[in-house]
Design an enzyme around this catalytic site. Structure first.
Site, PDB file in Angstrom:
ATOM      1  N   ASN A  95       0.798  -1.234   0.000  1.00 13.62           N
ATOM      2  CA  ASN A  95       0.000   0.000   0.000  1.00 13.62           C
ATOM      3  C   ASN A  95       0.830   1.285   0.000  1.00 13.62           C
ATOM      4  O   ASN A  95       0.280   2.376   0.150  1.00 13.62           O
ATOM      5  CB  ASN A  95      -0.965   0.011   1.180  1.00 13.62           C
ATOM      6  CG  ASN A  95      -0.257  -0.065   2.527  1.00 13.62           C
ATOM      7  OD1 ASN A  95       0.969   0.036   2.607  1.00 13.62           O
ATOM      8  ND2 ASN A  95      -1.023  -0.243   3.597  1.00 13.62           N
ATOM      9  N   ASP A  99       3.085   2.506   2.140  1.00 19.59           N
ATOM     10  CA  ASP A  99       3.433   3.209   3.383  1.00 19.59           C
ATOM     11  C   ASP A  99       4.862   2.919   3.828  1.00 19.59           C
ATOM     12  O   ASP A  99       5.300   3.379   4.879  1.00 19.59           O
ATOM     13  CB  ASP A  99       2.437   2.879   4.497  1.00 19.59           C
ATOM     14  CG  ASP A  99       2.497   1.418   4.946  1.00 19.59           C
ATOM     15  OD1 ASP A  99       3.240   0.625   4.328  1.00 19.59           O
ATOM     16  OD2 ASP A  99       1.784   1.067   5.914  1.00 19.59           O
ATOM     17  N   GLU A 146      12.335 -22.020  19.262  1.00 22.76           N
ATOM     18  CA  GLU A 146      13.596 -21.339  19.556  1.00 22.76           C
ATOM     19  C   GLU A 146      14.005 -21.795  20.948  1.00 22.76           C
ATOM     20  O   GLU A 146      13.279 -21.584  21.916  1.00 22.76           O
ATOM     21  CB  GLU A 146      13.437 -19.826  19.529  1.00 22.76           C
ATOM     22  CG  GLU A 146      14.728 -19.102  19.855  1.00 22.76           C
ATOM     23  CD  GLU A 146      14.557 -17.599  20.035  1.00 22.76           C
ATOM     24  OE1 GLU A 146      15.479 -16.863  19.657  1.00 22.76           O
ATOM     25  OE2 GLU A 146      13.513 -17.167  20.575  1.00 22.76           O
ATOM     26  N   HIS A 151      16.077 -13.429  11.629  1.00 23.59           N
ATOM     27  CA  HIS A 151      15.879 -12.004  11.901  1.00 23.59           C
ATOM     28  C   HIS A 151      16.771 -11.485  13.022  1.00 23.59           C
ATOM     29  O   HIS A 151      16.851 -10.278  13.233  1.00 23.59           O
ATOM     30  CB  HIS A 151      14.412 -11.751  12.254  1.00 23.59           C
ATOM     31  CG  HIS A 151      13.971 -12.505  13.475  1.00 23.59           C
ATOM     32  ND1 HIS A 151      13.660 -13.846  13.445  1.00 23.59           N
ATOM     33  CD2 HIS A 151      13.805 -12.116  14.759  1.00 23.59           C
ATOM     34  CE1 HIS A 151      13.331 -14.244  14.652  1.00 23.59           C
ATOM     35  NE2 HIS A 151      13.409 -13.220  15.486  1.00 23.59           N
ATOM     36  N   ASP A 152      17.427 -12.382  13.761  1.00 23.30           N
ATOM     37  CA  ASP A 152      18.329 -11.981  14.843  1.00 23.30           C
ATOM     38  C   ASP A 152      19.795 -12.280  14.537  1.00 23.30           C
ATOM     39  O   ASP A 152      20.657 -12.027  15.387  1.00 23.30           O
ATOM     40  CB  ASP A 152      17.967 -12.724  16.137  1.00 23.30           C
ATOM     41  CG  ASP A 152      16.691 -12.211  16.779  1.00 23.30           C
ATOM     42  OD1 ASP A 152      16.382 -11.022  16.609  1.00 23.30           O
ATOM     43  OD2 ASP A 152      16.000 -13.009  17.441  1.00 23.30           O
ATOM     44  N   ASP A 165       8.721 -18.485  20.397  1.00 19.08           N
ATOM     45  CA  ASP A 165       9.801 -17.563  20.736  1.00 19.08           C
ATOM     46  C   ASP A 165      10.241 -17.756  22.190  1.00 19.08           C
ATOM     47  O   ASP A 165       9.414 -17.907  23.100  1.00 19.08           O
ATOM     48  CB  ASP A 165       9.306 -16.126  20.536  1.00 19.08           C
ATOM     49  CG  ASP A 165      10.372 -15.098  20.840  1.00 19.08           C
ATOM     50  OD1 ASP A 165      11.394 -15.085  20.135  1.00 19.08           O
ATOM     51  OD2 ASP A 165      10.185 -14.315  21.793  1.00 19.08           O
ATOM     52  N   ASP A 182       4.430 -16.793  14.482  1.00 25.41           N
ATOM     53  CA  ASP A 182       5.463 -16.649  15.519  1.00 25.41           C
ATOM     54  C   ASP A 182       4.763 -16.297  16.826  1.00 25.41           C
ATOM     55  O   ASP A 182       4.233 -15.194  16.989  1.00 25.41           O
ATOM     56  CB  ASP A 182       6.431 -15.539  15.111  1.00 25.41           C
ATOM     57  CG  ASP A 182       7.786 -15.648  15.795  1.00 25.41           C
ATOM     58  OD1 ASP A 182       7.822 -16.089  16.947  1.00 25.41           O
ATOM     59  OD2 ASP A 182       8.794 -15.282  15.171  1.00 25.41           O
TER      60      ASP A 182
END
Length: 540
Positions: free
Chosen positions: A28, A30, A263, A325-326, A205, A103
């Site tokens: 969209n 943004d 995790e 992502h970490d 997580d 997640d």
């Protein structure tokens, strides 16, 4: 009449593709990726050949930890879309044979969650015990000297009620109290909500931190290393096992082989085995961080990690991965600046030819690098972003094309697009048959169609060379695939132990090779620098 063997659950040999929705595709304009953007790219994911996608948190959140501080577990954050968008995503993914995983942040919520607002309103509130509270020490300070993973004390004083609350991560992320029956029921209801809305399972997580030693001992060794938060008093306590078994029962009550991907923090293969549960009744797929955390391209270390995962988990499927992502992207992490694509062929071939489940991180398949330090200076702070995060380099927008914003958005991206996008992007990679993308796509296809790679046993081998990893996969008929990986920048000659080729190699025996036209000489094989060879055999 023989009864047909029961098919293994889909997740025992799946490839699960992690998507950081904020950075995958903006629909969209943004500047923030969203659920409709993921739906827009499902055909790409189907063509690549993944079995499932795992979406990092897209729940409403103040974003103190970019979604891992949840303020509503059963809704979609406005910037990511709506529940209707989620339902459309799962519906469209199902049409393409792709499962979608959520997640689930088990250990803590946001301090803006209604549960916590109620809990801190009064010591007598019914939800008070949904979080962890403690009176001050005799001197008025924190109850213990425990250190948070993100720095500072694990305790935050709540003046209105005169107690401290516990947080192993940020103070904006108060720990949930899994010893509370009410909290456990509420989290089970959260799981049921998403399972009813089409989720194929959950990535869990921070599972090690669900319980604390309620004797509240002082830490004799504060700040002892990188895993400052992982201590005997706050991680992997026995009660964690029962809590995970309870959640597993909820997931198992739904049809369709729903799954828990965990995790977990481990220091040995024995630790990892425990996470599956004594009866295999806890986490279906605990991530193997012993493999992921290997710091350099070292054949001997990798062979040891692979052998133990394949041979010491009582047959349960291991979970192999590198990037997330970490964690820095593997193209940047293992690359030497000259042979990064060649090295990426090694790490991908290794992960995707092993028995068990493999995880991929978005952009891995095109050799997408981390953002460089100079690129991080371009981060647009302000209304959309107040502070930079040291994990930003691996969370940059997906590089779809060579356009101004790499096809990610028509607006101002929340993080800078990597300058590498001018060359490293999906459009270029798909147009080049020799690209890393097509290497990954062929590996994923081979993993599905070759019986030995799909369902076969792992055969440990010794290469006779400490620069080369060698192993085989073999099906029940004795056919299989020999995997050879040269982790050095020099050609290497091998003397493979424990393998007898038997002289039964078909003309098309080399299934994949980093060197086009490579021969299938299994008696005296020579591997080129950073070479990869997958060779089919009929005996051995």
């Amino acid at each position: 009449m023989k009864t047909a063997a029961k098919a293994q659950p889909w997740w025992t040999h799946a490839v699960i593709y992690e998507i950081y929705p904020r950075s995958f595709q903006d629909s969209n304009g943004d500047g923030i990726g969203d659920l409709n953007g993921v739906t827009q790219r499902l055909d790409y994911l189907k063509e690549l050949g993944v079995d499932a996608i795992w979406l990092t948190p897209f729940f409403p959140s103040p974003n103190a930890d970019f979604g891992y501080d949840v303020s509503d577990y059963t809704a979609v954050a406005r910037e990511y879309g709506t529940m209707a968008d989620w339902d459309r995503l799962t519906r469209e993914a199902r049409k393409r044979g792709i499962r979608v995983m959520v997640d689930l942040v088990l250990n803590h919520s946001s301090d803006q969650h209604p549960w916590f607002k109620e809990a801190r309103s009064s010591r007598n509130n019914p939800k008070r015990d949904w979080y962890v509270w403690h009176d001050p020490a005799p001197n008025g300070g924190p109850p213990t000297n425990w250190e948070s993973i993100f720095g500072g004390s694990t305790w935050e004083y709540d003046k209105p009620t005169g107690q401290y609350y516990y947080h192993v991560f940020l103070k904006e992320q108060p720990d949930l109290n899994w010893a509370s029956p009410g909290l456990q029921k509420a989290m089970h209801d959260v799981a049921r909500f998403w399972l009813r809305h089409g989720a194929s399972g959950f990535r869990l997580d921070a599972t090690p931190y669900l319980f604390e030693d309620t004797n509240w001992p002082q830490d004799p060794d504060v700040k002892s290393g990188a895993s400052v938060g992982l201590k005997p008093y706050n991680s992997n306590l026995p009660a964690t096992r029962a809590a995970l078994r309870g959640l597993r029962k909820v997931v198992d009550s739904f049809h369709g082989d729903r799954v828990l991907l965990g995790e977990n923090a481990i220091s040995s293969i024995a630790d990892l085995r425990r996470v599956y549960g004594a009866k295999g009744d806890e986490i279906n797929l605990p991530m193997d961080f012993l493999y992921k955390d290997v710091a350099s391209l070292n054949a001997s270390t990798f062979k040891a990690r692979i052998d133990e995962a394949e041979l010491k988990l009582d047959g349960f499927p291991p979970v192999f991965h590198f990037s997330n992502h970490d964690t820095p992207r593997q193209w940047s992490r293992f690359g030497d600046g000259l042979h990064n694509d060649q090295i990426a062929r090694i790490t991908s071939a290794m992960t995707l030819t092993l028995r068990g489940t493999a995880l991929m991180y978005y952009g891995e398949e095109i050799g997408m690098p981390d953002l460089a330090p100079e690129e991080l200076r371009d981060i647009p702070l302000g209304a959309k972003r107040k502070v930079a995060d040291n994990r930003d380099p691996e969370r940059s927008p997906m590089q779809w094309s060579a356009g101004k914003v790499a096809g990610f958005t028509s607006g101002d991206p929340w993080l800078p697009v990597g300058r590498s996008a001018a060359k490293v992007n999906v459009a270029n990679a798909q147009a080049d048959q020799g690209s890393l993308y097509h290497w990954y796509a062929r590996l994923l296809q081979l993993r599905k169609t070759n019986a030995a790679l799909r369902d076969g046993a792992y055969v440990p081998l010794e290469s006779g060379n400490d620069q080369v990893v060698a192993y085989a996969r073999r099906d029940t008929g004795g056919k299989g695939v020999l995997v050879l990986l040269n982790m050095s920048n020099q050609a290497q000659t091998l003397a493979i132990e424990g393998f007898k080729p038997g002289g039964v190699l078909a003309p098309g025996a080399v299934l994949m090779s980093s060197l086009p036209g490579a021969a299938a000489d299994l008696r005296h094989p020579v591997l080129e620098p950073f070479g990869v060879r997958l060779v089919a055999f009929k005996g051995g």
